[in-house]
Design an enzyme around this catalytic site. Structure first.
Site, PDB file in Angstrom:
ATOM      1  N   SER A 292      -8.137   4.349   0.608  1.00 32.27           N
ATOM      2  CA  SER A 292      -7.588   5.781   0.698  1.00 32.27           C
ATOM      3  C   SER A 292      -6.284   5.412   1.398  1.00 32.27           C
ATOM      4  O   SER A 292      -6.029   4.396   1.872  1.00 32.27           O
ATOM      5  CB  SER A 292      -8.432   6.468   1.782  1.00 32.27           C
ATOM      6  N   ASN A 293      -5.405   6.581   1.385  1.00 27.53           N
ATOM      7  CA  ASN A 293      -4.095   6.449   1.915  1.00 27.53           C
ATOM      8  C   ASN A 293      -4.338   7.986   3.032  1.00 27.53           C
ATOM      9  O   ASN A 293      -4.893   8.929   2.674  1.00 27.53           O
ATOM     10  CB  ASN A 293      -2.814   6.765   1.259  1.00 27.53           C
TER      11      ASN A 293
END
Length: 848
Positions: A292-293
């Protein structure tokens, strides 16, 4: 954003059905409510997002269970089949690899051991065992699911994946807890299920292997091969953390001929490819590109001075690992909007009125190896401080099957076999400790997160509960403070313990990868307890990295080290992550995007962030590796227009050069040639001539290794892989997501070339990329202003997996054109939705 009248008619039809099918029992007083009535108000807003209000947590769970069953009953039902150890019974053994058998044996052992039941005993404080509020919500979730199933009937379900299937049955609160427990162990013992099932004493292993084929294949394979055509099983019940952790142990050739530490490091992907020069390959922070970011933006980074959060998890687009958008409210006690994994009754990524947060997959290790010194002549006993201890053997028999397996446990945890690396011999065996196997704290933790009103309150709950199984937290509050913390459950391996207790042959493995192999023969090498830890065996908050900033924090699945490069985090135990090492291209791009925005050099107006600018940056679709090396690559292939592919075939690179020269360095729908560069990187062509400069970790390495012949070979391989596909084709014509009879064009790219907005797919020769496997899933850009939260959000694959649902493709179409749905948290925001339709659901608790 505009909404079609057909969408609203579909919602009205479903709502009418719900009203007719649900005989609502409304208690007339608080006393009646205490006697057992469930009641919830569900208001479906645009795109089918439910805003659920209830008077207590049991009723809130009921509303969540009912709404999720309306949209995704097949996914929930299949997850329950898994934790009931019935996959083989309903879907067959899944061919030669026996993956359903392995899954069933793993879960049957948990059933036989009454693992979840034992974790539900004890003080109900939300740490030692779940609180009553969370128990009520889980029980209500099961009741809501059952109410929908009972009032609809299995044969009348509209999703053909499970309509009329005998495995769609009522569930219990224990089923919900077991699914939750499986999530907790997905990066630990669940990820090593194959190795646990395969483990047998040397004399028994041959017969054992003949009975059930075993291999350290990933649990992703379990799901993808688990069921006949038409079954939802292909929508695998597997998480990125689980499949990634298991994939670390895929054997490579010749591991038996190398030192154990070197073999293990290559198996875990920690050693670079053999090289005679300074050429190094690019890396992504999350193994296998999963993760994820997230951004947490403080007052120095936003125009308003309020905190902002970007949530950008990268999860599977199919199966129970999908997110589900919700807004949940118990007046005066809980009010949170966001998303959770399907089957979970509480928001896991989201915001309340003053605080927002997201999660990214952490680099910390979730389990610890213990090397057992076996008693001579008895391979099922081991020495501990010089005294023998017998392993606990447990014979597991599958329900309705003749398959049995004897599994082995130690005081540390299960014995695990990884052939060629962690073998069970006459002298040595290996067991693991998995602290998350005793973690049933997470739902209480997320409940506490949703109630926190500021970062100090959030930090207090993180420290006290230590519940996050395998993720970081990135957060910001209304005051404009931003937080990064890896307060996940990490085995208590201090560097001091590692120095004293990791045998010499395994020390390189720990230094390079963070995987600890402790001497299991000595009590002084046990995990022990930190005085500030919530439970024994894990690192306490004092050993965990935390950073609060007024400007920003970020994470894209690399370690904590450069959560903010102006304040590097250093000096933490290696088991948590690496420091002063190369960062992934996705991490580097993530920081670069923030820095350019704050400098006003990204082409957008002004400096600092607004929600609009944050959304534009997130979906800007830059490809960082292309920005670094595309021009050098074009010069190289122009100078050498013919190259040999891996099989020796001479390949003309002229068209490839032309396509790359015309590429806009992005992964937008109109980007031409992006797929060629992606295939080039997947073929191993992204090799740098320079190394990491510790003084410039976010800009090095950066020079293409033009003298390395493997670069040209990789480009030739990419051209050959794309035979029949124009090299200058539009990405949107190739990369699509099927919805009914349509193919929706999808932007975004893979992590290997350094795309921030991730879309991971597989090439179909001569066709393109007709299905997204995983990537950007739930998107949230929220600002915590003085008038309440505002911003944008989206679920890329839409709210329902049911092809007959009106919410099967609407958000996917919206995502394709970079559109959005708005934050709808305040009553005014909810009521302003033009498609709002309300209905009540309820039941007598004694009936469920």
């Amino acid at each position: 954003m505009p909404h079609s009248h057909s969408w609203r008619r579909g919602l009205a039809a479903i709502t009418t059905l719900a009203l007719l099918a649900v005989p609502l029992i409304v208690p007339t007083s608080p006393a009646a409510a205490r006697q057992g009535g469930y009641e919830a108000l569900i208001r479906r807003a645009s795109y089918g997002v439910p805003h659920i209000t209830a008077r207590d947590f049991g009723s809130l769970g009921f509303g969540v269970g009912y709404a999720q069953a309306e949209d995704n009953i097949c996914l929930i039902a299949e997850n329950v089949v898994t934790v009931r150890a019935q996959r083989t019974q309903w879907f067959g053994p899944a061919g030669e690899d026996g993956s359903n058998i392995t899954s069933d044996l793993f879960h049957q052992k948990a059933l036989d051991d009454r693992t979840v039941e034992r974790l539900l005993t004890g003080r109900r404080d939300g740490i030692h065992s779940p609180s009553q509020e969370v128990r009520d919500q889980v029980r209500g979730f099961a009741a809501g699911y059952n109410a929908y199933l009972r009032r609809t009937g299995p044969a009348r379900l509209t999703d053909r994946a499970c309509a009329g299937k005998p495995w769609v049955r009522p569930i219990t609160d224990l089923d919900v807890w077991r699914v939750h427990w499986t999530t907790m162990v997905r990066a630990g013992s669940g990820a090593l299920a194959d190795g646990i099932i395969a483990a047998a004493p040397p004399a028994r292993r041959a017969a054992h292997a003949r009975a059930v084929p075993t291999s350290p294949a990933t649990n992703t394979a379990h799901a993808s091969r688990a069921a006949p055509m038409g079954s939802p099983t292909a929508r695998a019940a597997v998480s990125p953390a689980m499949s990634t952790a298991h994939a670390q142990f895929a054997p490579t050739r010749d591991t038996a001929t190398r030192p154990a530490s070197q073999a293990a490091m290559e198996i875990t992907g920690q050693l670079p490819a053999p090289k005679a020069t300074a050429v190094v390959k690019a890396r992504d922070g999350a193994p296998a590109g999963l993760g994820s970011n997230a951004y947490g933006l403080g007052r120095d980074a936003t125009v308003s001075g309020s905190g902002m959060v970007l949530a950008n998890p990268h999860f599977p687009w199919d199966g129970p690992e999908r997110f589900y958008r919700m807004h949940l409210k118990v007046p005066g006690r809980y009010d949170v909007e966001g998303a959770a994994l399907i089957g979970d009754p509480l928001i896991e990524i989201g915001h309340n009125g003053r605080l927002a947060w997201s999660h990214t997959v952490s680099t910390a290790r979730r389990f610890v190896w213990h090397r057992l010194t076996l008693v001579p002549g008895d391979p099922t006993s081991y020495l501990y401080d010089g005294k023998p201890r017998r392993m606990n053997s447990h014979t597991v028999t599958l329900q309705g099957e003749s398959t049995t397996r004897t599994l082995y446990d130690t005081d540390f945890g299960p014995v695990v076999l990884v052939p060629g690396v962690f073998d069970w011999t006459a002298d040595t065996a290996y067991a693991i400790s998995d602290p998350n196997a005793a973690n049933l704290r997470a739902l209480d933790g997320w409940l506490a997160m949703g109630r926190a009103r500021s970062l100090p309150q959030l930090r207090k709950e993180l420290d006290r509960r230590q519940f996050l199984p395998w993720v970081n937290v990135i957060a910001a509050d209304r005051s404009g403070a931003a937080l990064y913390a890896d307060h996940s459950v990490v085995p208590r391996v201090t560097d001091r313990l590692a120095a004293a207790c990791i045998p010499a042959v395994w020390r390189d493995l720990y230094a390079t990868s963070g995987q600890a192999v402790l001497d299991g023969s000595l009590s002084r090498c046990a995990l022990g307890r930190d005085p500030d830890a919530a439970v024994p065996g894990i690192l306490g908050p004092g050993h965990l990295p935390t950073l609060v900033r007024r400007d920003y924090v970020t994470n894209s699945n690399d370690s904590y080290w450069l959560a903010n490069p102006a304040h590097p985090l250093t000096g933490f135990p290696r088991v948590i992550g690496d420091e002063r090492t190369e960062r992934s291209l996705r991490t580097r791009l993530g920081v670069d995007q923030v820095q350019r925005r704050l400098a006003g050099s990204d082409g957008l107006p002004g400096t600092r962030f607004t929600v609009d600018r944050l959304w534009a940056v997130t979906l800007g679709n830059r490809t960082y590796a292309g920005e670094l090396v595309r021009d050098d690559l074009v010069r190289l292939c122009t100078a050498h227009p013919v190259a040999a592919a891996s099989d020796g075939t001479r390949t003309d690179l002229t068209a490839a050069c032309r396509a790359l020269r015309g590429w806009d360095l992005r992964v937008d729908l109109d980007s031409r040639g992006a797929h060629l560069f992606s295939e080039f990187t997947l073929a191993g062509g992204l090799r740098f001539a320079d190394r990491l400069d510790p003084a410039a970790p976010l800009t090095t390495p950066r020079r293409l290794a033009v003298d390395d012949p493997r670069v040209r070979t990789a480009l030739a391989d990419a051209v050959r892989r794309l035979a029949g596909i124009p090299l200058d084709a539009r990405l949107g014509d190739l990369q699509t997501e099927p919805r009914g009879g349509r193919r929706i064009p999808i932007h975004g790219g893979r992590p290997e070339p350094g795309a921030f907005n991730m879309a991971v797919d597989m090439l179909v020769p001569g066709v393109g990329y007709p299905k997204v496997r995983h990537g950007t899933s739930y998107l949230m850009a929220v600002e915590l202003g003085p008038d309440g939260p505002s911003g944008r959000q989206l679920l890329t694959y839409s709210q329902s997996a049911n092809p007959n649902s009106p919410w099967y493709a609407d958000q996917t179409t919206l995502y394709s054109r970079k559109g959005w749905d708005t934050i709808k948290f305040t009553e005014r925001q909810v009521r302003a939705d033009p498609n709002l339709v309300s209905y009540r659901v309820g039941s007598i608790r004694a009936q469920d």
